[in-house]
Scaffold this motif. Sequence first.
Motif, PDB file in Angstrom:
ATOM      1  N   SER A  53       0.829  -1.202   0.000  1.00  0.00           N
ATOM      2  CA  SER A  53       0.000   0.000   0.000  1.00  0.00           C
ATOM      3  C   SER A  53       0.870   1.262   0.000  1.00  0.00           C
ATOM      4  O   SER A  53       0.555   2.260  -0.665  1.00  0.00           O
ATOM      5  CB  SER A  53      -0.930  -0.007   1.215  1.00  0.00           C
ATOM      6  OG  SER A  53      -1.801   1.101   1.203  1.00  0.00           O
ATOM      7  N   GLY A  92      -5.461   1.083   2.934  1.00  0.00           N
ATOM      8  CA  GLY A  92      -5.095   0.267   1.787  1.00  0.00           C
ATOM      9  C   GLY A  92      -4.660  -1.127   2.165  1.00  0.00           C
ATOM     10  O   GLY A  92      -4.840  -2.083   1.390  1.00  0.00           O
ATOM     11  N   ARG A  95      -7.106  -4.302   2.049  1.00  0.00           N
ATOM     12  CA  ARG A  95      -7.571  -4.918   0.808  1.00  0.00           C
ATOM     13  C   ARG A  95      -7.052  -6.342   0.651  1.00  0.00           C
ATOM     14  O   ARG A  95      -6.020  -6.711   1.229  1.00  0.00           O
ATOM     15  CB  ARG A  95      -7.132  -4.060  -0.392  1.00  0.00           C
ATOM     16  CG  ARG A  95      -7.818  -2.701  -0.437  1.00  0.00           C
ATOM     17  CD  ARG A  95      -7.216  -1.802  -1.502  1.00  0.00           C
ATOM     18  NE  ARG A  95      -5.859  -1.396  -1.151  1.00  0.00           N
ATOM     19  CZ  ARG A  95      -5.158  -0.493  -1.833  1.00  0.00           C
ATOM     20  NH1 ARG A  95      -5.689   0.086  -2.906  1.00  0.00           N
ATOM     21  NH2 ARG A  95      -3.944  -0.168  -1.446  1.00  0.00           N
ATOM     22  N   ALA A 103      -4.133  -2.351  -7.515  1.00  0.00           N
ATOM     23  CA  ALA A 103      -3.809  -0.982  -7.133  1.00  0.00           C
ATOM     24  C   ALA A 103      -2.338  -0.668  -7.383  1.00  0.00           C
ATOM     25  O   ALA A 103      -1.996   0.421  -7.868  1.00  0.00           O
ATOM     26  CB  ALA A 103      -4.158  -0.753  -5.666  1.00  0.00           C
TER      27      ALA A 103
END
Length: 244
Positions: A53, A92, A95, A103
């Motif tokens: 992330s 993030g 996820r 992403a």
Amino acid sequence: MAKTTERTMTAEAVRAEVGAGQERLRALLPALTDDGVREPSELPGWSRAHVLSHIEGVALALARQARYGLRGELIEPYDGGRPARAAAIEAGALRDAAALGDAVRAALAEASAAWAVVGPADWSRPVRHRNGDLRSALLAWWRELEIHAADARIGYGPQDWPRELCRHLLDYLAPRVPADLHLVLTDTDGTPVRRYGCVDAPRVTVCGPVTDLAAWLAGRRPHHPLDCRRPGAPAPLPELLDWP
């Protein structure tokens, strides 16, 4: 003051190294699993998902520096500063593997597109990131990409870092060496000796492959033990200062 053997790479050469690093990371993403991204990374308190992330966020933040810098505008890397950055990483990291992989791939695509349009005359354009320029921001993205790809523990480690990155880190991280130390780094792979600190201070010699020397100077675990010596005897590795 640190005394190093400076190797100056052109911005275009750095951009090519960044592109290769992005491709290496892309190739590792399909192997992510939901259980695997919850496992610890090399960074205390962070899972692999946290590190991925963060890579996503810093890719976008520095790509934004490039986009705005080319327009002659200065903008902070992150809207909301460090608190917003930290919140985005935590959110993030929740996820699943598929969403994280998507992403990160999207962020890498944006980074590639943003840096690709920087021309030879643009590298000295100012950016807000550390009050630097586009070249320094690209170097920051190179460091963040390679170091955190290793931190994620997804099949890539400091022992895999490109030699040019390691040489850059040995120069960039020279301020981590205390001024009251005469540190000599000797690479068993043939990189020129690096000298840091005060030549009149007690001498400490650290010897090993350049990837391991760079890992230690970057605060990461060397793949192989480093040989550290003070005059006449083996010694523990010295304590380093904060990152510059």
